[in-house]
Design a protein around this motif. Structure first.
Motif, short mmCIF file in Angstrom:
data_model
loop_
_atom_site.label_atom_id
_atom_site.label_comp_id
_atom_site.label_asym_id
_atom_site.label_seq_id
_atom_site.Cartn_x
_atom_site.Cartn_y
_atom_site.Cartn_z
N ILE A 282 0.85 -1.18 0.00
CA ILE A 282 0.00 0.00 0.00
C ILE A 282 0.89 1.24 0.00
O ILE A 282 1.74 1.39 0.88
CB ILE A 282 -0.93 0.03 1.22
N THR A 283 0.71 2.10 -0.99
CA THR A 283 1.50 3.33 -1.08
C THR A 283 0.57 4.52 -1.21
O THR A 283 -0.52 4.42 -1.79
CB THR A 283 2.46 3.29 -2.28
N CYS A 284 1.01 5.64 -0.67
CA CYS A 284 0.23 6.88 -0.76
C CYS A 284 0.52 7.55 -2.10
O CYS A 284 1.66 7.58 -2.56
CB CYS A 284 0.60 7.81 0.39
N ASN A 285 -0.51 8.07 -2.73
CA ASN A 285 -0.35 8.71 -4.04
C ASN A 285 0.00 10.18 -3.94
O ASN A 285 0.11 10.87 -4.95
CB ASN A 285 -1.63 8.54 -4.86
N THR A 286 0.19 10.67 -2.72
CA THR A 286 0.59 12.07 -2.53
C THR A 286 2.07 12.25 -2.84
O THR A 286 2.88 11.38 -2.51
CB THR A 286 0.31 12.51 -1.08
N TYR A 288 5.49 15.06 -2.67
CA TYR A 288 6.00 16.24 -1.98
C TYR A 288 7.17 16.88 -2.73
O TYR A 288 7.50 18.03 -2.50
CB TYR A 288 6.43 15.90 -0.56
N GLU A 289 7.81 16.13 -3.60
CA GLU A 289 8.93 16.64 -4.38
C GLU A 289 8.97 15.91 -5.71
O GLU A 289 8.27 14.90 -5.92
CB GLU A 289 10.25 16.44 -3.63
N VAL A 290 9.79 16.40 -6.62
CA VAL A 290 9.84 15.84 -7.97
C VAL A 290 10.34 14.40 -7.95
O VAL A 290 9.97 13.59 -8.81
CB VAL A 290 10.73 16.72 -8.88
N ALA A 291 11.14 14.03 -6.94
CA ALA A 291 11.62 12.65 -6.85
C ALA A 291 10.48 11.68 -6.61
O ALA A 291 10.56 10.50 -7.01
CB ALA A 291 12.67 12.52 -5.75
N ASP A 292 9.40 12.14 -5.96
CA ASP A 292 8.23 11.29 -5.76
C ASP A 292 7.54 10.96 -7.07
O ASP A 292 6.73 10.03 -7.13
CB ASP A 292 7.24 11.97 -4.80
N CYS A 293 7.83 11.74 -8.09
CA CYS A 293 7.28 11.49 -9.43
C CYS A 293 8.31 10.78 -10.30
O CYS A 293 8.21 10.82 -11.54
CB CYS A 293 6.83 12.79 -10.08
N ASN A 300 2.61 18.87 -8.34
CA ASN A 300 1.76 20.06 -8.32
C ASN A 300 0.55 19.79 -7.44
O ASN A 300 -0.23 18.87 -7.71
CB ASN A 300 1.32 20.41 -9.73
N ASP A 301 0.41 20.57 -6.37
CA ASP A 301 -0.70 20.38 -5.42
C ASP A 301 -0.71 18.96 -4.87
O ASP A 301 -1.77 18.32 -4.77
CB ASP A 301 -2.05 20.70 -6.07
N GLU A 302 0.49 18.45 -4.60
CA GLU A 302 0.70 17.13 -3.98
C GLU A 302 0.26 15.98 -4.89
O GLU A 302 0.05 14.86 -4.43
CB GLU A 302 -0.03 17.03 -2.63
N MET A 303 0.11 16.24 -6.18
CA MET A 303 -0.18 15.18 -7.15
C MET A 303 0.80 15.30 -8.31
O MET A 303 1.16 16.40 -8.73
CB MET A 303 -1.61 15.30 -7.68
N CYS A 304 1.25 14.14 -8.82
CA CYS A 304 2.22 14.14 -9.91
C CYS A 304 1.54 14.45 -11.24
O CYS A 304 0.47 13.91 -11.56
CB CYS A 304 2.91 12.77 -10.00
N GLU A 305 2.17 15.32 -12.01
CA GLU A 305 1.76 15.60 -13.38
C GLU A 305 2.89 15.14 -14.28
O GLU A 305 3.98 15.71 -14.27
CB GLU A 305 1.48 17.09 -13.57
N LYS A 318 0.30 6.99 -11.19
CA LYS A 318 0.12 7.97 -10.13
C LYS A 318 1.42 8.66 -9.75
O LYS A 318 1.43 9.79 -9.30
CB LYS A 318 -0.51 7.31 -8.91
N HIS A 319 2.55 7.97 -9.91
CA HIS A 319 3.85 8.55 -9.63
C HIS A 319 4.72 8.60 -10.90
O HIS A 319 5.94 8.63 -10.79
CB HIS A 319 4.57 7.78 -8.53
N CYS A 320 4.05 8.61 -12.06
CA CYS A 320 4.76 8.63 -13.35
C CYS A 320 5.79 7.51 -13.41
O CYS A 320 6.87 7.67 -13.99
CB CYS A 320 5.43 9.99 -13.57
#
Length: 474
Positions: A282-286, A288-293, A300-305, A318-320
């Motif tokens: 289980i992982t959170c889709n939020t 906080y930084e570009v490394a999370d994507c 952007n707004d705690e979601m990866c674009e 969700k995390h590209c």
């Protein structure tokens, strides 16, 4: 919180000294009044620092015993100055500190103030205590309300179940009542919707764009107070037709954690006709930084674009975390049949479970006696790639796929059940890869109890491990 206020003595002591001892008395004792005032204010600030830290300990704690030990530690830290002062008077830290702590002023008896002033001091101390109590109870109440609303929990999670299969799942809405349940079909995004017993309830989202289902009933992950466990459940799937228990769990983790993300992945049990051990990621889709994507997009707004500037690579997930290279828009199998990704009207990639949908381009597969209206589609189902034969449905429109994908679910669509219109003919090994390239595939043969849950599986590549598909460019 009341215990913290009772344990804290710096604030009332500082106020008591400021109100009780006059400037005239200190001057008479040859004590610098300004230093006395500063030291008393510092004492009061130390007391409020203690209370603020106590508030954070209580707010972040999830076990009473842990909070108790943390409060004891805070109390000890607050008393270090008094302990150090007492040790200095005993000549533990040297003669210089002993002389400083045994000066006459520390033993000076100051004259008592008038009775009226004493009453005023009592009122001030009671007011300060009441004010502190009111502030901290207000903060804790606001914190509790937000916790009940799930404000501090991850709003969107990605759940990955193992490869467990229950071959005789009891489904109340199906005609035959029993069918095969592949738990990985329920992989994907779950969104928080409300709370139960002070913990968030997560609802399964569709496999196309991770929005709520409109027609299908989604699965849920929630806390069951009676079992003192987190459970994965679906209201239409039961362990038996006679099971009327309060918590109809299919998977459970015996944990009282308030945050689902803190439940150990190896603490789950799964029902497959009996109780087996299971692992659930289980992982959170939020973000906080570009490394999370995964450096493939921006947060952007705690979601990866995901990045769309590179025409040769398409990123999604969700995390590209998934990518499709341009040369893999078309792939070829070992029998020289070709497949192409399906795109929507705006040319964005059509995905399920954050994987592209592939359509058969119309070559090979002579043994299936295909007509010009028949076709194959390859779709990801949570852990396996499925090649599904669609009889008489070759030219399915994008509108059909957009509508179907929004409600698509391999379990409720009975993708592993053969019928006259469509059936699954190939299945891959379990995989988390972004595309079917490099993954071994098997042709599904005879069905029956003497075979595995998918039937007889004939390898489609030789030797095993080489994968069935390869990229051939766009």
């Amino acid at each position: 919180m009341c215990k913290a206020l009772l344990m804290e003595e710096e604030i009332p002591t500082g106020i008591y000294l400021l109100r009780r001892i006059s400037k005239h008395s200190l001057v008479a004792a040859e004590i610098n009044y300004k230093k006395f005032v500063v030291s008393s204010i510092v004492r009061i600030l130390l007391g409020y620092t203690f209370l603020v830290n106590a508030f954070y300990v209580i707010a972040q704690g999830d076990r009473v015993l842990d909070i108790f030990y943390d409060m004891l530690a805070l109390s000890f830290v607050e008393m270090l100055d008094d302990i150090s002062f007492h040790l200095a008077t005993m000549d533990v830290f040297g003669k210089r500190l002993k002389r400083a702590t045994t000066k006459t002023c520390f033993r000076e008896e100051f004259p008592h103030q008038s009775l009226g002033r004493g009453r005023g001091l009592s009122i001030v101390l009671k007011t300060v205590y009441f004010f502190n109590l009111l502030v901290f109870f207000t903060l804790l109440s606001a914190l509790t309300v937000r916790q009940e609303q799930g404000y501090f929990n991850c709003k969107s999670i990605t759940v990955t179940f193992g490869n467990d299969i229950w071959e005789e799942a009891v489904v109340t809405t199906m005609k035959d009542n029993e069918t095969m349940l592949v738990y990985s079909f329920f992989n994907g995004v779950y969104q928080q919707k409300g709370t139960q017993d002070g913990r968030p309830v997560y609802i399964e989202q569709n496999k196309f764009d991770n929005t709520p289902y409109h027609d299908k009933v989604p699965a849920e992950i929630k806390y069951c107070k009676k079992l003192q466990a987190w459970v994965f459940t679906h209201k239409d799937i039961r362990k038996s037709s006679s099971d009327e228990s309060e918590c109809q769990w299919l998977l459970k983790a015996n944990s009282v954690e308030y945050d689902l993300l803190n439940v150990p992945s190896d603490s789950w049990s799964v029902w497959v006709g009996k109780i087996n051990h299971a692992e659930v990621s289980i992982t959170c889709n939020t973000c906080y930084e570009v490394a999370d994507c995964n450096l493939n997009g921006v947060c952007n707004d705690e979601m990866c674009e995901c990045d769309e500037s590179n025409d040769s690579v398409y990123f999604f997930g969700k995390h590209c975390e998934h990518k499709l290279k341009d040369q893999c828009n078309r792939i070829k199998g070992n029998d020289n049949e070709t497949w192409s990704v399906v795109k929507l009207k705006d040319q964005t990639l059509f995905t399920t479970y954050s994987r592209p949908l592939y359509a058969w381009s119309g070559s090979s597969f002579e043994k299936y006696n295909l007509t010009e209206d028949d076709s194959f589609y390859m779709i990801f189902s949570g852990a396996h790639w499925l090649v599904i034969y669609f009889k008489g449905q070759r030219n399915l429109s994008l509108e059909f796929w957009e509508y179907s994908a929004a409600e698509y679910h391999p379990f409720w669509s009975n993708d592993l059940t053969h019928n006259e219109v469509n059936n699954t003919v190939f299945i891959s090994d379990p995989t988390s890869a972004s595309t079917p390239v490099g993954v071994d595939f098997y042709e599904i043969g005879e069905q029956g109890e003497q075979y595995g849950p998918f039937g007889v599986l004939y390898p489609m590549q030789n030797p095993p491990g080489r994968g069935y598909f390869q990229c051939i460019g766009s």
